[in-house]
Write a protein that holds these residues in place. Structure first.
Motif, PDB file in Angstrom:
ATOM      1  N   THR A  73      35.234  83.206 -66.885  1.00  0.00           N
ATOM      2  CA  THR A  73      35.271  84.832 -67.329  1.00  0.00           C
ATOM      3  C   THR A  73      35.323  85.159 -65.901  1.00  0.00           C
ATOM      4  N   THR A  74      36.311  85.032 -65.408  1.00  0.00           N
ATOM      5  CA  THR A  74      36.339  85.189 -63.439  1.00  0.00           C
ATOM      6  C   THR A  74      38.381  85.224 -63.472  1.00  0.00           C
ATOM      7  N   GLU A  75      38.623  83.553 -64.262  1.00  0.00           N
ATOM      8  CA  GLU A  75      39.869  83.357 -63.860  1.00  0.00           C
ATOM      9  C   GLU A  75      40.839  83.508 -65.407  1.00  0.00           C
ATOM     10  N   LEU A  76      40.189  83.472 -66.537  1.00  0.00           N
ATOM     11  CA  LEU A  76      40.943  83.556 -67.293  1.00  0.00           C
ATOM     12  C   LEU A  76      41.264  84.552 -68.200  1.00  0.00           C
ATOM     13  N   PRO A  77      40.423  85.866 -67.919  1.00  0.00           N
ATOM     14  CA  PRO A  77      41.128  87.426 -68.369  1.00  0.00           C
ATOM     15  C   PRO A  77      42.579  87.168 -68.011  1.00  0.00           C
ATOM     16  N   ALA A  78      43.275  87.011 -66.149  1.00  0.00           N
ATOM     17  CA  ALA A  78      44.418  87.888 -65.812  1.00  0.00           C
ATOM     18  C   ALA A  78      45.239  86.412 -66.753  1.00  0.00           C
ATOM     19  N   LEU A  79      44.989  85.109 -67.177  1.00  0.00           N
ATOM     20  CA  LEU A  79      46.112  84.953 -68.341  1.00  0.00           C
ATOM     21  C   LEU A  79      46.236  84.498 -69.571  1.00  0.00           C
ATOM     22  N   ALA A  80      44.921  85.436 -69.903  1.00  0.00           N
ATOM     23  CA  ALA A  80      45.604  86.302 -71.480  1.00  0.00           C
ATOM     24  C   ALA A  80      45.919  87.296 -71.220  1.00  0.00           C
ATOM     25  N   ARG A  81      46.264  87.836 -70.432  1.00  0.00           N
ATOM     26  CA  ARG A  81      46.935  89.059 -70.127  1.00  0.00           C
ATOM     27  C   ARG A  81      48.103  88.328 -69.980  1.00  0.00           C
ATOM     28  N   GLN A  82      48.617  87.249 -69.099  1.00  0.00           N
ATOM     29  CA  GLN A  82      50.186  87.190 -68.819  1.00  0.00           C
ATOM     30  C   GLN A  82      50.169  86.397 -70.111  1.00  0.00           C
ATOM     31  N   VAL A  83      49.842  86.129 -71.033  1.00  0.00           N
ATOM     32  CA  VAL A  83      49.672  85.298 -72.188  1.00  0.00           C
ATOM     33  C   VAL A  83      50.463  86.983 -73.413  1.00  0.00           C
ATOM     34  N   CYS A  84      50.104  87.898 -73.193  1.00  0.00           N
ATOM     35  CA  CYS A  84      50.485  88.803 -73.821  1.00  0.00           C
ATOM     36  C   CYS A  84      51.963  89.664 -72.882  1.00  0.00           C
ATOM     37  N   GLU A  85      52.436  89.786 -72.318  1.00  0.00           N
ATOM     38  CA  GLU A  85      53.272  89.867 -71.318  1.00  0.00           C
ATOM     39  C   GLU A  85      54.595  89.254 -71.596  1.00  0.00           C
ATOM     40  N   ARG A  86      53.637  88.165 -71.504  1.00  0.00           N
ATOM     41  CA  ARG A  86      54.979  86.981 -72.374  1.00  0.00           C
ATOM     42  C   ARG A  86      55.954  87.244 -73.621  1.00  0.00           C
ATOM     43  N   ALA A  87      54.509  87.619 -74.379  1.00  0.00           N
ATOM     44  CA  ALA A  87      55.100  88.279 -75.691  1.00  0.00           C
ATOM     45  C   ALA A  87      54.934  89.709 -75.935  1.00  0.00           C
ATOM     46  N   GLY A  88      55.769  90.175 -74.975  1.00  0.00           N
ATOM     47  CA  GLY A  88      55.973  91.058 -74.852  1.00  0.00           C
ATOM     48  C   GLY A  88      55.377  92.745 -75.873  1.00  0.00           C
ATOM     49  N   ILE A  89      54.001  92.163 -75.294  1.00  0.00           N
ATOM     50  CA  ILE A  89      53.295  93.067 -76.404  1.00  0.00           C
ATOM     51  C   ILE A  89      51.846  93.304 -75.118  1.00  0.00           C
TER      52      ILE A  89
ATOM     53  N   ALA B 130      36.595  89.035 -73.857  1.00  0.00           N
ATOM     54  CA  ALA B 130      36.919  89.663 -74.777  1.00  0.00           C
ATOM     55  C   ALA B 130      37.155  91.220 -74.090  1.00  0.00           C
ATOM     56  N   ALA B 131      36.629  91.303 -73.832  1.00  0.00           N
ATOM     57  CA  ALA B 131      36.146  92.362 -72.990  1.00  0.00           C
ATOM     58  C   ALA B 131      37.287  93.201 -71.776  1.00  0.00           C
ATOM     59  N   LYS B 132      36.980  91.978 -71.130  1.00  0.00           N
ATOM     60  CA  LYS B 132      38.235  92.549 -69.994  1.00  0.00           C
ATOM     61  C   LYS B 132      39.485  92.651 -70.382  1.00  0.00           C
ATOM     62  N   LEU B 133      40.031  91.087 -71.213  1.00  0.00           N
ATOM     63  CA  LEU B 133      40.984  92.034 -71.837  1.00  0.00           C
ATOM     64  C   LEU B 133      41.537  92.851 -71.884  1.00  0.00           C
ATOM     65  N   GLY B 134      41.104  93.833 -72.845  1.00  0.00           N
ATOM     66  CA  GLY B 134      40.986  95.222 -72.894  1.00  0.00           C
ATOM     67  C   GLY B 134      41.539  95.074 -74.166  1.00  0.00           C
ATOM     68  N   ALA B 135      41.165  94.064 -75.583  1.00  0.00           N
ATOM     69  CA  ALA B 135      42.082  94.029 -76.670  1.00  0.00           C
ATOM     70  C   ALA B 135      41.265  94.829 -77.559  1.00  0.00           C
ATOM     71  N   VAL B 136      40.938  96.538 -77.387  1.00  0.00           N
ATOM     72  CA  VAL B 136      39.843  96.966 -77.496  1.00  0.00           C
ATOM     73  C   VAL B 136      40.600  97.543 -79.205  1.00  0.00           C
ATOM     74  N   ASN B 137      41.563  97.960 -79.353  1.00  0.00           N
ATOM     75  CA  ASN B 137      41.689  97.612 -81.326  1.00  0.00           C
ATOM     76  C   ASN B 137      41.956  96.127 -81.813  1.00  0.00           C
TER      77      ASN B 137
ATOM     78  N   ASP C 216      47.393  96.701 -78.735  1.00  0.00           N
ATOM     79  CA  ASP C 216      48.179  96.787 -79.543  1.00  0.00           C
ATOM     80  C   ASP C 216      48.108  95.510 -80.083  1.00  0.00           C
ATOM     81  N   LEU C 217      47.059  94.139 -79.849  1.00  0.00           N
ATOM     82  CA  LEU C 217      46.722  92.917 -80.888  1.00  0.00           C
ATOM     83  C   LEU C 217      45.399  93.406 -81.863  1.00  0.00           C
ATOM     84  N   ALA C 218      46.059  93.119 -83.503  1.00  0.00           N
ATOM     85  CA  ALA C 218      45.241  92.902 -84.527  1.00  0.00           C
ATOM     86  C   ALA C 218      44.009  92.276 -84.141  1.00  0.00           C
ATOM     87  N   GLY C 219      44.067  91.166 -83.833  1.00  0.00           N
ATOM     88  CA  GLY C 219      42.887  88.992 -83.461  1.00  0.00           C
ATOM     89  C   GLY C 219      43.395  89.530 -82.442  1.00  0.00           C
TER      90      GLY C 219
END
Length: 312
Positions: free
Chosen positions: A211-227, A249-256, A231-234
């Motif tokens: 809950t503290t370290e993984l949100p930033a890593l999940a965002r890095q995955v999106c950055e690496r994918a250029g998204i 999910a809340a900390k990632l910010g995948a609101v849609n 803009d994620l659907a799932g």
């Protein structure tokens, strides 16, 4: 080829459903205690005599049928599992034999809960390098085989099953480069060991890390994918615990995005959790075909791996 894509998915789970009320007859627990702490309501548990490779092969067969790929056209089989029944023949070889494949490379990948996303990355890399054209990637675990059913802190979490993806060469890449790694100094926070092997974990250590370290890593995955996350659907995280998935999910910010919560009905199936959850979302048409989906596995070894894939 420039890249690869997931052509189709499949999943297979035992018929036997174990409810929280059933567990309350085995250990000192209750439906309220389980749902409030981990969010699981039911889980699928294998019967005596059923095997990991049996369900892995069933999931793979469904995915192959959906992709229209013949079993003899498969170049490699990767099975992510930490509960294989034997070291040799490995689970991937058993799956290949069950399905009558010709001469695929057969590789087991043991990275516990993040095994599927590690195996998916390996298949993508093999195809990009020209070493394969069609790969079957399976996550399959029977966590019931390594569970202490007298330990209410762990037995309420687990489930059994398998999920599979057929990965094929593609002119337009549908699997982004992987972001993967681990935290070796904290690798004993989750273990499956002993005689017989038993699953145990340092729950608070795992919860704080996720809950503290993984949100930033999940965002890095999106950055690496250029998204962007919005803009994620799932989003399909490892189905560890609802109280981990929701904050992530809340900390990632995948609101849609539709956030997979298959843990509620299937429990924590380790390496099988991501492909089972993704297959169900696609099967139910909750994620449109061709849309971006974040897959992010984490857990045992305190390992993690994630990529953005295009929904089949």
């Amino acid at each position: 080829m420039p890249g690869s894509r997931i052509a189709a998915l499949g999943h297979s789970q035992p018929d036997r459903i174990v409810t929280n009320a059933d567990l309350a007859e085995m250990v000192d627990t209750s439906d309220e205690w389980i749902t409030s702490r981990v969010g699981v309501r039911t889980r699928r548990i294998a019967e005596a005599g059923q095997t990991v490779d049996e369900f892995a092969a069933a999931a793979a067969a469904k995915a192959l049928a959906g992709a229209g790929v013949g079993v003899r056209d498969v170049d490699m089989v990767l099975v992510a599992t930490s509960t294989a029944g034997a070291a040799s023949p490995n689970t991937a070889a058993r799956v290949a034999a069950r399905l009558g494949m010709a001469s695929p490379a057969t590789i087991d990948v043991n990275v516990v809960c993040s095994g599927f996303t590690h195996a998916l990355a390996l298949a993508d890399q093999a195809i990009r390098c020209g070493q394969a054209r069609n790969a079957v990637v399976v996550g399959a675990d029977f966590m019931s085989n390594v569970t202490d059913w007298t330990d209410r802190s762990t037995c309420v979490l687990v489930g059994d099953g398998a999920g599979a993806a057929v990965v094929t060469a593609a002119e337009e890449p549908g699997i982004s480069p992987v972001l993967w790694g681990s935290v070796p100094e904290r690798s004993r926070a989750v273990v499956i060991e002993g005689t017989p092997n038993r699953f145990s974990q340092e729950g608070q250590t795992v919860f704080r890390w996720t809950t503290t370290e993984l949100p930033a890593l999940a965002r890095q995955v999106c950055e690496r994918a250029g998204i962007l996350p919005e803009d994620l659907a799932g989003v399909v995280f490892h189905q560890a615990n609802l109280r981990i998935i929701e904050p992530l999910a809340a900390k990632l910010g995948a609101v849609n995005a539709v956030v997979a919560k298959d843990v509620i009905e299937s429990g924590n199936t380790s390496a099988a959790s991501i492909p089972i959850a993704l297959a169900k979302l696609v099967e139910r048409r909750e994620i449109p075909a061709g849309s971006p989906v974040l897959l992010f596995g984490f857990g045992g070894n305190l390992s993690y791996a994630g990529q953005v894939v295009t929904s089949p």
